[in-house]
Write an enzyme that holds these catalytic residues in place. Structure first.
Site, PDB file in Angstrom:
ATOM      1  N   GLY A   1      48.925  45.797  30.965  1.00 31.01           N
ATOM      2  CA  GLY A   1      49.353  44.840  32.388  1.00 31.01           C
ATOM      3  C   GLY A   1      50.181  45.750  33.351  1.00 31.01           C
ATOM      4  O   GLY A   1      50.635  45.123  34.367  1.00 31.01           O
TER       5      GLY A   1
ATOM      6  N   ARG B   1      37.976  43.064  44.185  1.00 26.35           N
ATOM      7  CA  ARG B   1      39.389  42.769  43.868  1.00 26.35           C
ATOM      8  C   ARG B   1      40.024  41.888  45.380  1.00 26.35           C
ATOM      9  O   ARG B   1      40.728  41.105  45.189  1.00 26.35           O
ATOM     10  CB  ARG B   1      39.937  43.512  43.454  1.00 26.35           C
ATOM     11  CG  ARG B   1      39.551  44.446  42.042  1.00 26.35           C
ATOM     12  CD  ARG B   1      40.598  45.168  41.392  1.00 26.35           C
ATOM     13  NE  ARG B   1      41.559  44.596  40.980  1.00 26.35           N
ATOM     14  CZ  ARG B   1      42.963  44.609  41.738  1.00 26.35           C
ATOM     15  NH1 ARG B   1      42.964  45.544  42.793  1.00 26.35           N
ATOM     16  NH2 ARG B   1      43.786  44.060  41.330  1.00 26.35           N
TER      17      ARG B   1
ATOM     18  N   CYS C   1      26.212  39.837  52.851  1.00 28.72           N
ATOM     19  CA  CYS C   1      26.030  38.842  53.983  1.00 28.72           C
ATOM     20  C   CYS C   1      26.928  37.598  53.667  1.00 28.72           C
ATOM     21  O   CYS C   1      26.762  36.705  53.116  1.00 28.72           O
ATOM     22  CB  CYS C   1      24.732  38.246  53.745  1.00 28.72           C
ATOM     23  SG  CYS C   1      23.475  39.406  54.099  1.00 28.72           S
ATOM     24  N   GLU C   2      28.327  37.942  53.869  1.00 27.02           N
ATOM     25  CA  GLU C   2      29.230  37.056  53.657  1.00 27.02           C
ATOM     26  C   GLU C   2      30.616  37.644  54.363  1.00 27.02           C
ATOM     27  O   GLU C   2      31.017  38.489  54.278  1.00 27.02           O
ATOM     28  CB  GLU C   2      29.532  36.998  51.950  1.00 27.02           C
ATOM     29  CG  GLU C   2      30.777  36.397  51.581  1.00 27.02           C
ATOM     30  CD  GLU C   2      30.445  35.766  50.050  1.00 27.02           C
ATOM     31  OE1 GLU C   2      29.325  35.848  49.687  1.00 27.02           O
ATOM     32  OE2 GLU C   2      31.382  35.354  49.504  1.00 27.02           O
TER      33      GLU C   2
ATOM     34  N   PRO D   1      47.243  49.859  27.803  1.00 31.43           N
ATOM     35  CA  PRO D   1      47.050  49.943  29.314  1.00 31.43           C
ATOM     36  C   PRO D   1      45.792  50.468  29.834  1.00 31.43           C
ATOM     37  O   PRO D   1      44.853  51.280  29.056  1.00 31.43           O
ATOM     38  CB  PRO D   1      47.931  51.390  29.570  1.00 31.43           C
ATOM     39  CG  PRO D   1      48.121  52.170  28.338  1.00 31.43           C
ATOM     40  CD  PRO D   1      47.872  50.785  26.966  1.00 31.43           C
TER      41      PRO D   1
ATOM     42  N   TYR E   1      41.090  38.601  44.654  1.00 28.36           N
ATOM     43  CA  TYR E   1      42.594  38.220  44.294  1.00 28.36           C
ATOM     44  C   TYR E   1      43.446  38.557  45.296  1.00 28.36           C
ATOM     45  O   TYR E   1      44.656  38.781  45.253  1.00 28.36           O
ATOM     46  CB  TYR E   1      42.969  39.650  43.117  1.00 28.36           C
ATOM     47  CG  TYR E   1      42.092  39.584  42.158  1.00 28.36           C
ATOM     48  CD1 TYR E   1      42.165  38.531  40.996  1.00 28.36           C
ATOM     49  CD2 TYR E   1      41.702  40.927  41.619  1.00 28.36           C
ATOM     50  CE1 TYR E   1      41.567  38.630  39.824  1.00 28.36           C
ATOM     51  CE2 TYR E   1      40.868  40.954  40.582  1.00 28.36           C
ATOM     52  CZ  TYR E   1      40.730  39.859  39.691  1.00 28.36           C
ATOM     53  OH  TYR E   1      39.914  40.063  38.603  1.00 28.36           O
TER      54      TYR E   1
HETATM   55  N1  LLP Z   1      44.989  43.941  26.941  1.00 33.23           N
HETATM   56  C1  LLP Z   1      44.244  42.706  27.122  1.00 33.23           C
HETATM   57  C2  LLP Z   1      44.197  41.824  26.088  1.00 33.23           C
HETATM   58  C3  LLP Z   1      43.814  42.432  28.231  1.00 33.23           C
HETATM   59  O1  LLP Z   1      43.137  41.305  28.449  1.00 33.23           O
HETATM   60  C4  LLP Z   1      43.759  43.154  29.567  1.00 33.23           C
HETATM   61  C5  LLP Z   1      43.300  42.955  30.732  1.00 33.23           C
HETATM   62  C6  LLP Z   1      44.396  44.541  29.080  1.00 33.23           C
HETATM   63  C7  LLP Z   1      44.946  44.871  27.924  1.00 33.23           C
HETATM   64  C8  LLP Z   1      44.356  45.518  30.251  1.00 33.23           C
HETATM   65  O2  LLP Z   1      45.346  45.117  31.335  1.00 33.23           O
HETATM   66  P1  LLP Z   1      45.463  46.377  32.606  1.00 33.23           P
HETATM   67  O3  LLP Z   1      46.834  47.313  31.930  1.00 33.23           O
HETATM   68  O4  LLP Z   1      44.371  47.054  32.839  1.00 33.23           O
HETATM   69  O5  LLP Z   1      46.502  45.412  33.495  1.00 33.23           O
HETATM   70  N2  LLP Z   1      40.030  42.067  36.822  1.00 33.23           N
HETATM   71  C9  LLP Z   1      41.480  41.903  37.041  1.00 33.23           C
HETATM   72  C10 LLP Z   1      42.349  42.421  35.798  1.00 33.23           C
HETATM   73  C11 LLP Z   1      41.910  41.761  34.604  1.00 33.23           C
HETATM   74  C12 LLP Z   1      42.556  41.918  33.417  1.00 33.23           C
HETATM   75  C13 LLP Z   1      42.081  41.417  32.185  1.00 33.23           C
HETATM   76  N3  LLP Z   1      42.872  41.830  30.894  1.00 33.23           N
HETATM   77  C14 LLP Z   1      41.966  42.894  38.198  1.00 33.23           C
HETATM   78  O6  LLP Z   1      41.121  43.598  38.843  1.00 33.23           O
HETATM   79  O7  LLP Z   1      43.097  42.907  38.660  1.00 33.23           O
END
Ligand code: LLP
Length: 463
Positions: A278, A360, A391-392, A321, A364
């Site tokens: 995250g 994205r 087309c949007e 990560p 978002y």
């Molecule tokens: N661990 C778990 C359990 C997760 O669900 C996620 C992301 C991560 C690690 C990795 O998170 P990161 O470090 O990449 O932020 N599609 C969205 C993000 C969805 C994340 C889902 N889970 C976007 O494009 O921002």
């Protein structure tokens, strides 16, 4: 494919419409190292280079749109996470951000583990030769087939997401004559300061088992009685694109609190905690991400302090990560098609991809940067919106961007920080073909995920 600059008509707005932008940047040719992959430069002709290759050559060779990934940058970032956490902790790269066999091999070589969350991600990891013991299997609705395959393969841990899954995994493992290592994912009730769709530790959502009301403690009670499971720890993931460490602090405090309760009730000290992924990256110059060593130091200190206060042995920490490793390492290279000035508003710049290669912005409201990369330009800044070919009207790649006023069809533009959640969330909307991922380094380029073809599309259409 012409790269020459054809003036595309007057397109200056007297009054700028509302948007996220501030003033135009002082130098439109400047490339902020915060948002671009580390080997990105402009050569003496103003053409952007990465890994020693110019984008004009890459576009000729591989076509556009294309995700261009800086392999050295990926490896450096993976290694920085590994080194920052040292040998007393584990780094699981979150494959959902972007996964391919080449990526699995790089991770393997750099000493990282891997988090997968579907049969497809597991299959990719195994087919690239990843040691199953270094794989964690996630997901809120793993199928019986997926669980069976993971247990048979010998994955290092399954992260249990519900009471039903605790029973299901235990049953499957027992049937296979195995004792599966597992963590329980809990929701600690933290509101991460991020978009609602990517925040995951508040209670009213689908992931994990709430700590509140003693539910997590009950899940632990059940897991500890089942022969098919070896409960090794507790997992918490609070959300994505987070800059503020205070959410992790609260999460660690609550996870350690649960470990203490488990010790007091069962006389067992669980040996591991996972604090999830995250960590945020810079999509624009206004984002200020932290370095892996700062994050490692902060998380380790929090857990150590909390454990000392609870008189617990400090568990082995792991993190997951995804974005922070792969996000900054790639950019999407597009060719400019139609350039449409709308008087008094802005100029719409259409590219040869769009929401199918980067959802994205639409999903978002994500912000991105963009630059003209096939040449430099001394033209004045013009306010643009970079849009796709779908087309949007919500098919927006960069909502508010300044590009040089002499931008013209045939120019190449690039959107940085698209390594995470772009190719992995790409679609075939409008039967647009998904772009390739081209890895570059030391003057060499190679396709690691090839461009989709019309044959690929038609092969699935068996009606
Ligand atoms: N661990 C778990 C359990 C997760 O669900 C996620 C992301 C991560 C690690 C990795 O998170 P990161 O470090 O990449 O932020 N599609 C969205 C993000 C969805 C994340 C889902 N889970 C976007 O494009 O921002």
């Amino acid at each position: 494919m012409s790269r020459s600059a054809h003036p595309a008509g007057p397109r200056h707005a007297d009054v700028l419409p509302e948007g996220h932008y501030s003033a135009p940047p002082a130098d439109l040719n400047a490339l902020d190292p915060k948002v671009w992959a580390r080997t990105v430069r402009r050569d003496e002709d103003g053409v952007l280079t990465v890994g020693g290759r110019t984008v004009t050559e890459l576009a000729e060779e591989y076509g556009t749109p294309a995700y261009i990934l800086d392999e050295a940058d990926f490896r450096d970032r993976a290694r920085a996470w590994r080194t920052a956490f040292g040998t007393d902790a584990d780094v699981f790269y979150a494959g959902k951000a972007f996964l391919s066999r080449a990526v699995v091999r790089w991770l393997d070589e750099e000493g990282l583990n891997l988090d997968v969350c579907s049969g497809g991600e597991l299959a990719t990891a195994l087919s690239a030769g990843m040691d199953p013991a270094r794989i964690a299997f996630h997901g809120n609705n793993k199928s019986v087939e997926e669980i069976t395959r993971a247990v048979e393969a010998g994955v290092g841990r399954i992260v249990l997401d519900s009471f039903q899954e605790i029973a299901r995994v235990a049953h499957i493992a027992q049937g296979l004559g195995k004792r599966q290592k597992a963590q329980i994912r809990i929701t600690v009730g933290v509101e991460a300061h991020t978009h609602e769709f990517i925040a995951t530790a508040h209670e009213d959502q689908k992931f994990g088992i709430p700590l509140a009301g003693g539910q997590a403690a009950e899940a632990v009670r059940r897991a500890l009685t089942l022969d098919g499971l070896e409960l090794i720890g507790i997992h918490s993931h609070i959300g994505s694109q987070i800059f503020d460490m205070s959410g992790f602090e609260v999460a660690a405090h609550r996870v350690v609190g649960l470990l203490k309760d488990i010790r007091d009730e069962h006389g067992v000290e669980l040996p591991e905690i996972d604090l999830g992924g995250g960590l945020g990256i810079a999509y624009t110059s206004s984002d200020d991400p932290r370095e892996p060593h700062e994050i490692a130091k902060a998380l380790t200190e929090i857990v150590t302090r909390e454990c000392e206060a609870a008189r617990l042995r400090v568990p082995r920490i792991s993190v997951e990560p995804g974005r922070a490793i792969v996000g900054p390492t790639a950019f999407t290279l597009y060719e400019v098609g139609t350039v449409k000035p709308l008087d008094g508003l802005r100029t719409y710049v259409s590219v040869d991809g769009g929401m199918s290669d980067n959802i994205r912005t639409a999903l978002y409201d994500a912000e991105y940067s963009v630059a003209l990369v096939s040449r430099s330009s001394d033209a004045e800044p013009m306010l643009t919106r970079v849009v796709g070919k779908h087309c949007e009207s919500g098919d927006i790649v960069v909502k508010d961007a300044f590009l040089p006023a002499d931008l013209a069809p045939g120019d190449l533009i690039a959107v940085p920080a698209t390594g995470a959640y772009c190719r992995s969330m790409a679609s075939n909307y409008n039967h647009v073909l998904r772009p390739p991922v081209v890895a570059v380094g030391d003057g060499e380029a190679r396709v690691i995920v090839r461009r989709e073809t019309e044959e690929d599309l038609l092969r699935l259409d068996v009606g």
